[in-house]
Enzyme design. Structure first.
Site, PDB file in Angstrom:
ATOM      1  N   LYS A 198       0.754  -0.961   0.746  1.00 34.67           N
ATOM      2  CA  LYS A 198      -0.018  -0.058   0.146  1.00 34.67           C
ATOM      3  C   LYS A 198       0.663   1.408   0.115  1.00 34.67           C
ATOM      4  CE  LYS A 198      -4.552  -1.663   2.319  1.00 34.67           C
ATOM      5  NZ  LYS A 198      -5.245  -1.961   2.763  1.00 34.67           N
ATOM      6  N   ARG A 234      -3.760 -10.163   5.671  1.00 33.41           N
ATOM      7  CA  ARG A 234      -4.275  -9.686   4.714  1.00 33.41           C
ATOM      8  C   ARG A 234      -2.387  -9.518   3.633  1.00 33.41           C
ATOM      9  NH1 ARG A 234      -6.253  -6.848   0.662  1.00 33.41           N
ATOM     10  NH2 ARG A 234      -8.280  -8.068  -0.404  1.00 33.41           N
TER      11      ARG A 234
END
Length: 282
Positions: free
Chosen positions: A229, A263
């Site tokens: 991210k 995740r």
């Protein structure tokens, strides 16, 4: 930094498949989308998708999380019919080829959640925490499958325009309290995801990670998703393809703070982090 060990050992019933969280679990991401921020379009056919699932299972994933709608910053809403068309082919074959794996479906629509559960999904991952479609609560409650409730300020289309908090920990805690109050009374298979990168700038994200232990007060498992991210990319001035090491660093910090589920796009490295951190003692 010392290792944080939450006192309660969690066990989740995922549609008859038991997920033990005595040690943290790894959730592998499978995006069947053309536009997800990192791997959109990488698995265009059912065959490609099955190969990726097989790879993630061999590397140690306990859960496969399938997403058919991108929720990257600035993404647009995809029609419900299109979401179902993307999901149905892979759901139809996954249980046949991998009968023991726990399938999670990343959706915020109750009708899609219902379809996914009918095809064998044992977990629902909702980035809106029911704010988009509150009927999703009754679907997961009736099916008695775990529900991942994520914090997000705004919507995927607007969340990164100008996120603002007075006290991010308090506001995230209040958000979860308010959303849980709307769940059916008997439902308690909840997983909390603080939503890194969803309506948060770089400073917000690292402040939240630094104090993430506050979520243990709810008594539910905690899931985090840092994988590739912008909270890593912007700090390291790197492309997502170059931030596997940064992802592993943040995963390791989260594990030391007692997070239960990672995740990730890269399962092997996350599983290795879990194995090593699990050897630490207070």
């Amino acid at each position: 930094m010392g290792l944080y060990r939450p006192g309660k050992v969690h066990e989740l019933d995922c549609g008859g498949k038991i997920l033990q969280l005595e040690h943290p679990a790894v959730m592998g991401i499978l995006n069947v989308t053309p536009d997800s921020f990192y791997d959109g379009g990488c698995y265009p056919t059912t065959g490609d998708q099955l190969k990726q699932v097989d790879k993630m299972i061999r590397e140690g994933a306990s859960i496969i999380d399938i997403g058919a709608v991108s929720t990257r910053p600035g993404s647009k809403v995809v029609e419900e019919s299109e979401e179902k068309q993307r999901l149905q082919p892979i759901l139809e074959v996954l249980s046949k080829y991998f009968p023991d794996i726990i399938i999670s479906v990343d959706t915020y629509r109750s009708s899609v959640a219902k379809m996914a559960i009918e095809y064998g999904a044992g977990m629902i991952n909702d980035v809106y925490a029911g704010r988009f479609d509150e009927k999703i609560y009754s679907i997961v409650s009736e099916a008695s499958v775990p529900y991942i409730m994520m914090h997000m300020q705004g919507t995927p289309e607007t969340m990164q325009v100008a996120p603002h908090y007075h006290d991010i920990e308090k506001e995230v805690a209040v958000f979860f309290s308010e959303r849980m109050a709307k769940l059916p009374p008997a439902f308690n298979q909840i997983i909390l995801d603080p939503g890194f990168g969803f309506g948060k700038n770089v400073e917000h994200n690292y402040h939240l990670l630094s104090g993430i232990q506050f979520l243990h007060e709810f008594g539910y498992p905690i899931l985090v998703g840092f994988s590739r991210k912008s909270m890593i990319n912007k700090v390291l001035h790197a492309h997502p393809s170059e931030t596997l090491n940064g992802t592993t660093v943040l995963n390791t910090i989260a594990l030391m703070k007692g997070v239960n589920i990672l995740r990730v796009h890269d399962v092997k490295e996350a599983v290795e982090a879990v194995r090593l951190v699990s050897l630490l003692t207070d």
